[in-house]
Motif scaffolding. Structure first.
Motif: not given
Length: 167
Positions: A26-27, A57-67, A102-106, A131-132
């Motif tokens: 979910f991204q 998943s949605l909030l750490i989505d690397p495509y969006t670069h949310l502050a 953390v799991q989703r980020n990994l 992402s790292l």
């Protein structure tokens, strides 16, 4: 040591299991607007699991670069909305969120590394370092004081990735 920490992370996350349908990818790129209506695509990997996984998943989505403050505001809005369903335990979602994030980020880092490295799909490569860094920031929370090996591994990966980028 890393395997032990991953095992602890998996055990903690498994403790938050709920029979809740998860998209599991979910991204932002899987949410489309068609004729003024929101459509969710690419859900063939859907499974049952903890409700906090998809919002992570949605909030750490690397495509969006949310502050960070925007991410926190959206999380609070989500909790307010999902809290209107009496069968959903909002406190459990709050407690699970750091671990599921953390799991989703990994998972994101692993997928992007595989896709850019092995599959040569270079589109994904620019999203690895952010992402790292996002993972490193999450791991700085006191919640993860018992994950020193993961912290060191992520820090080392960031240094190596930056060194590789700088040539």
């Amino acid at each position: 040591e890393l395997c032990e920490e991953f095992s602890v992370l998996a055990d903690i996350s498994a403790g938050f299991f709920e029979p809740f349908f998860l998209h599991r990818d979910f991204q932002s790129r899987n949410i489309m607007i068609c004729n003024g209506k929101v459509r969710v695509i690419d859900f063939q990997a859907g499974r049952l699991g903890p409700p906090g996984y998809d919002v992570a998943s949605l909030l750490i989505d690397p495509y969006t670069h949310l502050a960070d403050d925007v991410r926190q505001d959206l999380f609070e809005i989500y909790l307010g909305q999902i809290g209107s369903y009496p069968e959903i335990d909002v406190d459990k979602i709050k407690a699970s969120f750091p671990y599921l994030a953390v799991q989703r980020n990994l998972q994101i880092i692993g997928a992007f590394s595989f896709l850019s490295g092995r599959k040569r799909k270079m589109f994904f490569r620019p999203y690895i370092l952010p992402s790292l860094i996002m993972l490193q920031n999450r791991l700085e929370e006191r919640t993860f004081d018992t994950f020193p090996t993961l912290r060191r591994t992520v820090s080392s990966a960031i240094q190596r990735f930056r060194k590789h980028l700088n040539g």
